[in-house]
Each structure stands twice: as C-alpha cells, then as structure tokens.
Design a protein around this motif. Structure first.
Motif, short mmCIF file in Angstrom:
data_model
loop_
_atom_site.label_atom_id
_atom_site.label_comp_id
_atom_site.label_asym_id
_atom_site.label_seq_id
_atom_site.Cartn_x
_atom_site.Cartn_y
_atom_site.Cartn_z
N UNK A 37 0.82 -1.22 0.00
CA UNK A 37 0.00 0.00 0.00
C UNK A 37 0.85 1.27 0.00
N UNK A 38 2.02 1.22 0.61
CA UNK A 38 2.87 2.41 0.69
C UNK A 38 4.02 2.38 -0.32
N UNK A 39 3.88 1.61 -1.37
CA UNK A 39 4.94 1.49 -2.38
C UNK A 39 5.18 2.82 -3.09
N UNK A 40 6.42 3.03 -3.47
CA UNK A 40 6.79 4.23 -4.21
C UNK A 40 6.54 4.00 -5.70
N UNK A 41 6.50 5.08 -6.44
CA UNK A 41 6.37 5.02 -7.90
C UNK A 41 7.66 5.52 -8.53
N UNK A 42 7.96 5.04 -9.71
CA UNK A 42 9.08 5.57 -10.47
C UNK A 42 8.60 6.82 -11.19
N UNK A 43 9.32 7.94 -11.00
CA UNK A 43 8.93 9.20 -11.62
C UNK A 43 9.97 9.71 -12.61
N UNK A 44 11.12 9.02 -12.69
CA UNK A 44 12.15 9.43 -13.63
C UNK A 44 13.19 8.35 -13.83
N UNK A 45 13.92 8.46 -14.93
CA UNK A 45 14.98 7.51 -15.26
C UNK A 45 16.33 8.18 -15.07
N UNK A 46 17.28 7.46 -14.50
CA UNK A 46 18.65 7.95 -14.38
C UNK A 46 19.44 7.28 -15.48
N UNK A 47 20.04 8.09 -16.36
CA UNK A 47 20.76 7.54 -17.51
C UNK A 47 22.21 7.99 -17.53
N UNK A 48 23.05 7.10 -18.01
CA UNK A 48 24.45 7.40 -18.31
C UNK A 48 24.72 6.89 -19.71
N UNK A 49 25.22 7.75 -20.57
CA UNK A 49 25.50 7.39 -21.96
C UNK A 49 24.28 6.77 -22.64
N UNK A 50 23.10 7.29 -22.32
CA UNK A 50 21.86 6.83 -22.94
C UNK A 50 21.26 5.56 -22.36
N UNK A 51 21.95 4.93 -21.41
CA UNK A 51 21.46 3.68 -20.81
C UNK A 51 20.87 3.95 -19.44
N UNK A 52 19.77 3.28 -19.12
CA UNK A 52 19.15 3.42 -17.80
C UNK A 52 20.03 2.70 -16.78
#
Length: 95
Positions: free
Chosen positions: A19-34
């Motif tokens: 119930x208290x799970x977080x959501x992903x709101x953005x991607x962290x990328x390096x050289x185009x890869x997540x």
C-alpha cells in the motif's frame, strides 16, 4: 487475447505492490542507458536495487523482465502510454 495480455505473458513477474509502495517518476541515464530510477519520494536508486525493491512490493506499477542474466523493470502494459517508463523524464544524477 489482446496486445496487452500478449506482452504480459513475456514478463517474468508482476509483483504485488504494498500500500505504501513508491512510484518511479524518472529515469537515471548514463551514456543513454538506464542505470537507475528516481522514485516518488525523490530518492535515486540503482537499477539492481530497484528490481529488488519491486520484488519486495516496494515499487508499484512495474514488472520484472530479463535479458540474458540481467533483470530490469518494465511498465505493466495498459492503455495509458503516459505511464510507460520510457516516457518518463531522464536525468544524469550521480549514483
């Protein structure tokens, strides 16, 4: 069987989120890869940590998939393209 059901069959698992799970709101990328994800509480986690968290129900609305020996997160197929991980904003935050 519709397209979303076919895609769901290719996923390794769809963890049940707490119930208290977080959501992903953005991607962290390096050289185009997540390499990580920004979560709804503003924290940044590495990709491997996010997979582990999702398996524990700590991240919502994601599924687990793999390519070779590497596990990664995918959006759960639905009719809303706006909540797909690939459509989220990207950052190059240090991890």
């Amino acid at each position: 069987m519709d397209k979303n059901e076919l895609v769901k069959n290719t996923l390794d698992s769809i963890p049940k989120a707490n119930d208290n799970a977080k959501r992903i709101v953005g991607l962290v990328k390096e050289s185009g890869r997540v390499v990580g994800y920004k979560l709804s509480d503003e924290s940044i986690v590495k990709k491997t940590e996010a997979v582990s968290m999702a398996k524990q129900g700590l991240i919502s609305n994601v599924a687990i998939a793999h390519r070779g020996d590497n596990e990664y997160l995918k959006s759960i197929p639905n009719s809303n393209e706006n909540d797909n991980l690939g459509n989220l904003p990207s950052t190059s935050a240090k991890m």
